[in-house]
Design an enzyme around this catalytic site. Structure first.
Site, PDB file in Angstrom:
ATOM      1  N   ARG A 132       0.822  -1.217   0.000  1.00 47.61           N
ATOM      2  CA  ARG A 132       0.000   0.000   0.000  1.00 47.61           C
ATOM      3  C   ARG A 132       0.851   1.261   0.000  1.00 47.61           C
ATOM      4  O   ARG A 132       0.343   2.349  -0.264  1.00 47.61           O
ATOM      5  CB  ARG A 132      -0.941   0.006   1.207  1.00 47.61           C
ATOM      6  CG  ARG A 132      -2.137  -0.930   1.047  1.00 47.61           C
ATOM      7  CD  ARG A 132      -3.128  -0.767   2.179  1.00 47.61           C
ATOM      8  NE  ARG A 132      -3.512   0.607   2.441  1.00 47.61           N
ATOM      9  CZ  ARG A 132      -4.443   1.289   1.762  1.00 47.61           C
ATOM     10  NH1 ARG A 132      -5.071   0.706   0.731  1.00 47.61           N
ATOM     11  NH2 ARG A 132      -4.738   2.529   2.108  1.00 47.61           N
TER      12      ARG A 132
ATOM     13  N   PHE B  46       0.147   5.226  11.291  1.00 44.85           N
ATOM     14  CA  PHE B  46      -0.575   4.142  10.619  1.00 44.85           C
ATOM     15  C   PHE B  46      -0.023   3.857   9.218  1.00 44.85           C
ATOM     16  O   PHE B  46       0.582   2.814   8.998  1.00 44.85           O
ATOM     17  CB  PHE B  46      -2.074   4.457  10.574  1.00 44.85           C
ATOM     18  CG  PHE B  46      -2.711   4.425  11.925  1.00 44.85           C
ATOM     19  CD1 PHE B  46      -3.267   3.255  12.424  1.00 44.85           C
ATOM     20  CD2 PHE B  46      -2.744   5.552  12.720  1.00 44.85           C
ATOM     21  CE1 PHE B  46      -3.838   3.207  13.683  1.00 44.85           C
ATOM     22  CE2 PHE B  46      -3.309   5.526  13.986  1.00 44.85           C
ATOM     23  CZ  PHE B  46      -3.860   4.351  14.478  1.00 44.85           C
ATOM     24  N   GLU B  47      -0.220   4.767   8.275  1.00 48.31           N
ATOM     25  CA  GLU B  47       0.271   4.549   6.916  1.00 48.31           C
ATOM     26  C   GLU B  47       1.035   5.773   6.440  1.00 48.31           C
ATOM     27  O   GLU B  47       0.448   6.749   5.969  1.00 48.31           O
ATOM     28  CB  GLU B  47      -0.875   4.239   5.945  1.00 48.31           C
ATOM     29  CG  GLU B  47      -1.400   2.821   6.055  1.00 48.31           C
ATOM     30  CD  GLU B  47      -2.265   2.451   4.874  1.00 48.31           C
ATOM     31  OE1 GLU B  47      -2.186   1.292   4.416  1.00 48.31           O
ATOM     32  OE2 GLU B  47      -3.031   3.316   4.392  1.00 48.31           O
ATOM     33  N   GLN B  48       2.330   5.706   6.583  1.00 51.08           N
ATOM     34  CA  GLN B  48       3.217   6.788   6.166  1.00 51.08           C
ATOM     35  C   GLN B  48       4.127   6.248   5.068  1.00 51.08           C
ATOM     36  O   GLN B  48       4.887   5.303   5.304  1.00 51.08           O
ATOM     37  CB  GLN B  48       4.046   7.284   7.352  1.00 51.08           C
ATOM     38  CG  GLN B  48       4.948   8.447   7.018  1.00 51.08           C
ATOM     39  CD  GLN B  48       5.737   8.947   8.216  1.00 51.08           C
ATOM     40  OE1 GLN B  48       6.579   9.824   8.067  1.00 51.08           O
ATOM     41  NE2 GLN B  48       5.488   8.414   9.390  1.00 51.08           N
TER      42      GLN B  48
END
Length: 532
Positions: A347, A368-370
């Site tokens: 992702r 979380f999503e970096q």
């Protein structure tokens, strides 16, 4: 000759084991994924990264973990024909509580697929596993105390409430009595237990004094595994407390190992401080060193005497010089790179057509999503560069080059979109804890379409970004304070456990997942005169 550190740049809490002629060291990785770094050597001077074993969701998922949470203090051992790895996944570290989940995984080869883990306990961190001569296995960890002052076993610090010991097996898990075997010395903050056995004694190595400049390696011994344990005559085997001019500082948290010839060695956590406004700071974070040790009266001492660990160790080994690293294209993610927290990197990035393609996700410092792919800063001074192409359509989209410690400590040069055109900007967080307010030090600079080369020169406490669109290199703004991107910045060394990284990043807070294409990366160590 061995020059310390043997593992430069953010390689903390070294656990060492030997299998035949092969040495392995496991170090903490905290929120960086995959979890745990394992290096291999045969001469103790030259080390190669061979594994990051916690590489799938069943073993590790750190989404939501705070900065400096995640993998704390792994313990690596070898018994029964396989490797054993014990580790903590720290889910909370601020305030009076620590949420420390402890696990064990195994593998027959150091670089193979490690088993789904056994969940062990939750009572504290820094777990280790001791394989006794009779085949029994014993699990140790420090016990965390969230209660009021005066409630702990060591008055120097009530939170660090002694070292727990309990028997463990793969079939039964923990069983039998829980014994608090050691409360520590008057240095306090007793953690990082490792047991080993020699000449009828059980030896307990711990770290004390915290991970800053009062750190120490402490040793105690007992005839029975449950104790009672007596302290080393000097209490500590290593410490640099109060000796500020020694080149190796912050010494603690290590483990003993014997070579095939019986020579004793001890790893240790260390730092190499520089000076900023009269104060020390460790640009390269907490690193791994090694010292030769000797036995006298069944006690362990540094070979040269005293408590100060050596910067240089005389051996027959020839330590290879550090060399520039250049990636002219990306056919895979190079071994030195990691990302943050998530077991689902598809992702965040993919490799395609010789390029590293980052998908813009959440903001700089997200838990979380970096979409940040970076490598360790291993040198007090270095030059690094990357080439990228990116077509932002809004100021909420950015891609570029970043020097990063955590959400409170970073500097970045980003391609973004302002006033109807593509431009370059600088974004910093200058150690603003806890708020994390951003600094935008320049007016955005319009740039033409096409690839842009971004570079940074780091020189101790300062750094300078540059850009080149094919018409020569130009500075981007003025110099930034690299001091902020260090252990001592913001909260300081007692709450900053990782290290400085440099790498490539993309964010897209519009939610459109804009993609940035990176086609090259380089990192070159540079010389730096130590400031007195």
């Amino acid at each position: 000759m061995i020059r310390n550190p043997i593992l430069p740049g953010f390689n903390a809490d070294p656990s060492i084991c030997r299998v035949g002629d092969d040495y392995y060291i496991a170090t903490s990785t905290f929120e960086w994924y995959p979890g745990v770094q394992i290096h291999h050597s045969r001469d103790l001077a030259n080390w190669t990264l061979v594994s990051r074993p916690l590489n799938r969701a069943a073993l590790l998922d750190m989404r939501g973990n705070p900065d400096s949470g995640g993998i704390w203090a792994p313990c690596l051992s070898h018994a029964d024909g396989k490797f054993w790895l014990v580790y903590t996944d720290m889910k909370r570290l601020e305030g009076d509580w620590k949420d420390a989940h402890n696990y064990i995984t195994t593998c027959e080869t150091i670089d193979g697929d490690w088993t789904d883990p056994w969940y062990v306990n939750f009572s504290g961190f820094d777990p280790s596993l001791f394989h006794d001569d009779d085949g029994r296995k014993w699990f140790l960890n420090m016990q965390w105390n969230h209660r009021q002052k005066g409630s702990g076993v060591n008055p120097a610090n009530d939170r660090f409430d002694g070292i727990l010991l309990q028997e463990w097996s793969p079939d039964r898990g923990l069983f039998g009595p829980v014994t608090n075997i050691y409360s520590g010395t008057d240095r306090g903050l007793t953690e990082a237990p490792h047991l080993f056995r020699r000449n009828g004694w059980y030896y307990l190595t711990t770290a004390e004094g915290g991970t800053g400049y009062d750190h120490a390696v402490t040793l105690a011994r007992a005839r029975q595994i449950e104790g009672p344990y007596e302290d080393h005559p000097d209490k500590h085997v290593m410490s640099t407390k109060g000796v500020t001019d020694h080149p190796v500082q912050r010494t603690g948290h290590g483990q003993y190992v014997e070579g095939p010839d019986g020579t004793g060695w001890h790893t240790y956590l260390m730092g190499r401080p520089l000076m900023h406004d009269g104060k020390p700071f460790c640009a390269t974070g907490r690193e791994t060193g090694i010292a030769r040790v000797v036995w006298r009266d069944d006690w362990l001492y540094l070979e040269g005497g005293g408590l100060l660990p050596p910067e240089m160790v005389e051996t027959d080994a020839v330590q290879a010089p550090r060399a520039p690293v250049v990636h002219d294209r990306f056919d895979r993610l190079p071994d030195e790179f990691q990302w943050l927290r998530t077991p689902y990197p598809d992702r965040l990035f993919r490799v395609e057509g010789g390029q590293l393609i980052l998908t813009g996700r959440e903001s700089i410092g997200s838990w979380f999503e970096q979409s940040l792919v970076a490598r360790r800063q291993e040198d007090a001074a270095y030059d690094a560069a990357t080439t990228l192409d990116f077509a932002p359509a809004t100021y909420q989209q950015g891609a570029g080059f970043i020097t990063y410690y955590n959400r409170h400590k970073f500097h970045g040069a980003f391609l973004t979109y302002e006033n109807g055109q593509r431009c370059l900007t600088l974004i910093s967080c200058n150690g603003d804890w806890p708020a994390g307010h951003l600094d935008h030090p320049i007016t955005p600079v319009p740039v033409p379409d096409g690839p842009i080369t971004l570079s940074v020169e780091v020189r101790g406490a300062t750094q300078q970004f540059f850009w080149n669109a094919g018409r020569g290199r130009q500075p981007l703004g003025s110099a930034r304070e690299a001091y902020h991107v260090s252990d001592e910045g913001a909260q300081g060394e007692h709450a900053s456990f990782t290290g400085a990284f440099v790498g490539m990043m993309a964010f897209d807070t519009s939610g459109q997942a804009a993609e940035a294409r990176f086609s090259a990366f380089s990192y070159a160590p540079m010389s730096l005169t130590r400031e007195k």
